[in-house]
Design a protein around this motif. Sequence first.
Motif, PDB file in Angstrom:
ATOM      1  N   ILE A 198      51.186  43.388  71.806  1.00 48.45           N
ATOM      2  CA  ILE A 198      51.628  43.363  70.236  1.00 48.45           C
ATOM      3  C   ILE A 198      51.133  44.327  69.497  1.00 48.45           C
ATOM      4  O   ILE A 198      50.538  45.240  70.137  1.00 48.45           O
ATOM      5  CB  ILE A 198      50.424  41.865  69.877  1.00 48.45           C
ATOM      6  CG1 ILE A 198      48.986  42.325  70.390  1.00 48.45           C
ATOM      7  CG2 ILE A 198      50.831  40.641  70.548  1.00 48.45           C
ATOM      8  CD1 ILE A 198      47.877  41.385  70.354  1.00 48.45           C
ATOM      9  N   GLY A 199      51.369  44.136  68.055  1.00 44.84           N
ATOM     10  CA  GLY A 199      51.038  45.239  67.338  1.00 44.84           C
ATOM     11  C   GLY A 199      52.252  46.274  67.076  1.00 44.84           C
ATOM     12  O   GLY A 199      53.413  45.686  66.820  1.00 44.84           O
ATOM     13  N   GLN A 200      51.917  47.727  67.102  1.00 47.47           N
ATOM     14  CA  GLN A 200      52.994  48.579  66.649  1.00 47.47           C
ATOM     15  C   GLN A 200      54.146  49.129  67.681  1.00 47.47           C
ATOM     16  O   GLN A 200      54.156  50.106  68.244  1.00 47.47           O
ATOM     17  CB  GLN A 200      52.568  49.729  66.073  1.00 47.47           C
ATOM     18  CG  GLN A 200      51.736  49.561  64.819  1.00 47.47           C
ATOM     19  CD  GLN A 200      52.379  48.922  63.564  1.00 47.47           C
ATOM     20  OE1 GLN A 200      53.354  49.286  63.338  1.00 47.47           O
ATOM     21  NE2 GLN A 200      52.037  47.735  63.224  1.00 47.47           N
ATOM     22  N   GLU A 203      59.516  45.543  70.059  1.00 49.42           N
ATOM     23  CA  GLU A 203      59.699  44.185  70.171  1.00 49.42           C
ATOM     24  C   GLU A 203      58.428  43.472  70.738  1.00 49.42           C
ATOM     25  O   GLU A 203      58.234  43.337  72.021  1.00 49.42           O
ATOM     26  CB  GLU A 203      60.847  44.046  71.335  1.00 49.42           C
ATOM     27  CG  GLU A 203      62.070  44.410  70.600  1.00 49.42           C
ATOM     28  CD  GLU A 203      63.202  44.006  71.531  1.00 49.42           C
ATOM     29  OE1 GLU A 203      63.235  43.436  72.770  1.00 49.42           O
ATOM     30  OE2 GLU A 203      64.450  44.622  71.239  1.00 49.42           O
ATOM     31  N   PRO A 204      57.386  43.213  69.928  1.00 49.53           N
ATOM     32  CA  PRO A 204      56.048  42.330  70.543  1.00 49.53           C
ATOM     33  C   PRO A 204      56.411  41.084  70.911  1.00 49.53           C
ATOM     34  O   PRO A 204      57.576  40.336  70.506  1.00 49.53           O
ATOM     35  CB  PRO A 204      55.317  42.554  69.245  1.00 49.53           C
ATOM     36  CG  PRO A 204      56.351  42.413  67.998  1.00 49.53           C
ATOM     37  CD  PRO A 204      57.464  43.447  68.692  1.00 49.53           C
ATOM     38  N   GLY A 205      55.726  40.611  71.814  1.00 52.16           N
ATOM     39  CA  GLY A 205      55.907  39.453  72.272  1.00 52.16           C
ATOM     40  C   GLY A 205      55.003  39.185  73.588  1.00 52.16           C
ATOM     41  O   GLY A 205      54.371  40.000  74.238  1.00 52.16           O
ATOM     42  N   LYS A 206      55.524  38.002  74.296  1.00 52.85           N
ATOM     43  CA  LYS A 206      55.092  37.762  75.482  1.00 52.85           C
ATOM     44  C   LYS A 206      56.104  38.000  76.708  1.00 52.85           C
ATOM     45  O   LYS A 206      57.373  37.936  76.268  1.00 52.85           O
ATOM     46  CB  LYS A 206      54.676  36.076  75.808  1.00 52.85           C
ATOM     47  CG  LYS A 206      53.567  35.999  74.956  1.00 52.85           C
ATOM     48  CD  LYS A 206      53.203  34.146  75.183  1.00 52.85           C
ATOM     49  CE  LYS A 206      51.911  33.918  74.592  1.00 52.85           C
ATOM     50  NZ  LYS A 206      51.512  32.517  75.026  1.00 52.85           N
ATOM     51  N   PHE A 207      55.701  38.570  77.762  1.00 54.49           N
ATOM     52  CA  PHE A 207      56.450  38.925  79.063  1.00 54.49           C
ATOM     53  C   PHE A 207      56.094  38.312  80.147  1.00 54.49           C
ATOM     54  O   PHE A 207      54.942  38.357  80.687  1.00 54.49           O
ATOM     55  CB  PHE A 207      56.744  40.557  78.979  1.00 54.49           C
ATOM     56  CG  PHE A 207      57.027  41.131  77.857  1.00 54.49           C
ATOM     57  CD1 PHE A 207      58.436  41.431  77.447  1.00 54.49           C
ATOM     58  CD2 PHE A 207      56.199  41.268  76.694  1.00 54.49           C
ATOM     59  CE1 PHE A 207      58.722  42.113  76.505  1.00 54.49           C
ATOM     60  CE2 PHE A 207      56.604  42.039  75.538  1.00 54.49           C
ATOM     61  CZ  PHE A 207      57.980  42.421  75.268  1.00 54.49           C
ATOM     62  N   ALA A 208      56.890  37.789  81.105  1.00 53.68           N
ATOM     63  CA  ALA A 208      56.816  37.354  82.281  1.00 53.68           C
ATOM     64  C   ALA A 208      56.338  38.526  83.323  1.00 53.68           C
ATOM     65  O   ALA A 208      56.688  39.459  83.209  1.00 53.68           O
ATOM     66  CB  ALA A 208      57.873  36.543  83.001  1.00 53.68           C
ATOM     67  N   LEU A 209      54.962  38.151  83.924  1.00 53.08           N
ATOM     68  CA  LEU A 209      54.669  39.126  84.874  1.00 53.08           C
ATOM     69  C   LEU A 209      55.045  38.628  86.283  1.00 53.08           C
ATOM     70  O   LEU A 209      54.403  37.900  87.006  1.00 53.08           O
ATOM     71  CB  LEU A 209      53.088  39.102  85.003  1.00 53.08           C
ATOM     72  CG  LEU A 209      52.261  40.083  85.758  1.00 53.08           C
ATOM     73  CD1 LEU A 209      52.630  41.534  85.217  1.00 53.08           C
ATOM     74  CD2 LEU A 209      50.784  39.991  85.539  1.00 53.08           C
ATOM     75  N   ASP A 210      56.287  38.956  86.767  1.00 54.88           N
ATOM     76  CA  ASP A 210      56.809  38.526  87.931  1.00 54.88           C
ATOM     77  C   ASP A 210      56.800  39.515  88.880  1.00 54.88           C
ATOM     78  O   ASP A 210      57.242  39.498  90.072  1.00 54.88           O
ATOM     79  CB  ASP A 210      58.246  37.926  87.590  1.00 54.88           C
ATOM     80  CG  ASP A 210      59.191  39.024  87.038  1.00 54.88           C
ATOM     81  OD1 ASP A 210      58.681  40.273  86.613  1.00 54.88           O
ATOM     82  OD2 ASP A 210      60.202  38.747  86.729  1.00 54.88           O
ATOM     83  N   ARG A 211      56.206  40.737  88.714  1.00 52.26           N
ATOM     84  CA  ARG A 211      56.225  41.875  89.569  1.00 52.26           C
ATOM     85  C   ARG A 211      55.069  42.745  89.366  1.00 52.26           C
ATOM     86  O   ARG A 211      54.562  42.749  88.105  1.00 52.26           O
ATOM     87  CB  ARG A 211      57.265  42.789  89.562  1.00 52.26           C
ATOM     88  CG  ARG A 211      57.814  43.195  88.253  1.00 52.26           C
ATOM     89  CD  ARG A 211      59.057  43.905  88.215  1.00 52.26           C
ATOM     90  NE  ARG A 211      60.102  43.329  88.815  1.00 52.26           N
ATOM     91  CZ  ARG A 211      60.778  42.734  87.837  1.00 52.26           C
ATOM     92  NH1 ARG A 211      60.483  42.713  86.620  1.00 52.26           N
ATOM     93  NH2 ARG A 211      61.878  41.911  88.315  1.00 52.26           N
ATOM     94  N   PRO A 212      54.452  43.670  90.308  1.00 52.40           N
ATOM     95  CA  PRO A 212      53.396  44.506  89.653  1.00 52.40           C
ATOM     96  C   PRO A 212      53.973  45.340  88.442  1.00 52.40           C
ATOM     97  O   PRO A 212      55.004  46.015  88.476  1.00 52.40           O
ATOM     98  CB  PRO A 212      53.110  45.446  90.754  1.00 52.40           C
ATOM     99  CG  PRO A 212      53.792  44.545  92.112  1.00 52.40           C
ATOM    100  CD  PRO A 212      54.815  43.860  91.475  1.00 52.40           C
ATOM    101  N   THR A 213      53.013  45.445  87.409  1.00 53.85           N
ATOM    102  CA  THR A 213      53.415  45.960  86.108  1.00 53.85           C
ATOM    103  C   THR A 213      52.365  46.782  85.764  1.00 53.85           C
ATOM    104  O   THR A 213      50.952  46.153  85.717  1.00 53.85           O
ATOM    105  CB  THR A 213      53.712  44.949  85.239  1.00 53.85           C
ATOM    106  OG1 THR A 213      54.896  44.130  85.644  1.00 53.85           O
ATOM    107  CG2 THR A 213      54.144  45.476  83.762  1.00 53.85           C
ATOM    108  N   THR A 214      52.396  47.870  85.198  1.00 57.74           N
ATOM    109  CA  THR A 214      51.677  48.957  84.751  1.00 57.74           C
ATOM    110  C   THR A 214      51.428  48.834  83.197  1.00 57.74           C
ATOM    111  O   THR A 214      52.458  48.181  82.582  1.00 57.74           O
ATOM    112  CB  THR A 214      51.630  50.218  85.096  1.00 57.74           C
ATOM    113  OG1 THR A 214      53.036  51.058  84.709  1.00 57.74           O
ATOM    114  CG2 THR A 214      51.627  50.631  86.565  1.00 57.74           C
TER     115      THR A 214
END
Length: 405
Positions: A198-200, A203-214
């Motif tokens: 979120i913020g600046q 494309e702010p929003g929610k994202f699926a965490l379906d794999r290791p993500t940094t």
Amino acid sequence: MHSNHDFFRLAGRRLLGLLAALAAGSVGIADDKQELLRLLRQEEAYGPISQRVPGKAPSTSARAAQESPQIRTSSASPRPPISRVRSASPIAPEKIEINPAERRVKPKKSPSWLTSYTIGPGDTINIAMYNRPDLFRESVPVGPDGTVSYLQAIGVRVEGLSLDEVGEKIQSEIRDYHPRAKVFVTPAELGSKQIAVIGQVKEPGKFALDRPTTILEAIAGARGIQVGQVSGSAFELADLERSFVGRDGGKLDVDLSKLYFQGDFSQNAQLEPNDYIFIASSLRNEYYILGAVSDPGRRKMPTKLTVLRAITDAGGFTKEAYKMHVLLVRGSIHNPTTEVINVRDILTGKKADIPIQNRDILYVHKRPFHIAEDAVDSAIVTFVQTVAAEVVNQNYNPLSIGAGD
């Protein structure tokens, strides 16, 4: 009609009464607001009470003389700058323990969700029975209530279970109809674990965490940081010194400015479900006043603002507030500079009221403290929780920046 001498004497008595109430902690919310506002107006008109001459309103030159070393430090002896860690107060207080839950959250090298994925609403699973290809079911959705259905097993609650546990539970439910059944469950689409950016970002929003993500991968998934243009030159709209990653109601102990500007990849932590990345704006002219005040939160930064006026604008202290000291947090929230401000010294004219700067955080604690270390963690955590609450309640609206700002 009262003389000027009587006016200043009456004001002095009222101030002494306020100080006594401050020491006793008995000033109510309404009294705080009225007294602070009255003293602010008098200070603007006549200067600090302790520097006034009975029977005579101070002239412009007299007001300049109020900067004398006897009352407050002058250019020859400047007020100590905002320092990291502690105030210049001579008091040697007893160390106050901070609740461990208020500490910043340490990132994990190997997040637990990666080693044992648990099912939840938003996931779809494949269900198969050994040696019965005709009973294979593909992409069975997990309902909003956390249940799935397969053959005679209707509405089986599986939320929070691993894939193996889901298979065992379905197998148990259909045993009366398929005594020798062996059920296997595999993931089809993972959607129950989510993060938010979120913020600046573009494309702010929610994202699926379906794999290791940094962290960097998540920001990239949001199409990166927003960029503006002035006279054909591009510049980023993010203030990474005040951006953060939120986790479990606290702040993840990573510094986004070091990650982005210095390439310090030790700050590029793995994300976990329900983490959120907040990218602060570099354009908003605002400050936060938090803690034990009547109306805490984010506020528009006026042209001129001081500590006392900020407290007054927030409705004054609450009954639970520790009114002797407030904490000023300035600069990066990852490595802030702090100052403990003695409210009594300002009210008595021993020190000048301190100006608030853009993006400052002013924090009023409920417990006594004298050094910044005792309150800074609480202040930062409260800031993080306030930003999160604004986003959840959809109240984080851009503040208009007037031409005079």
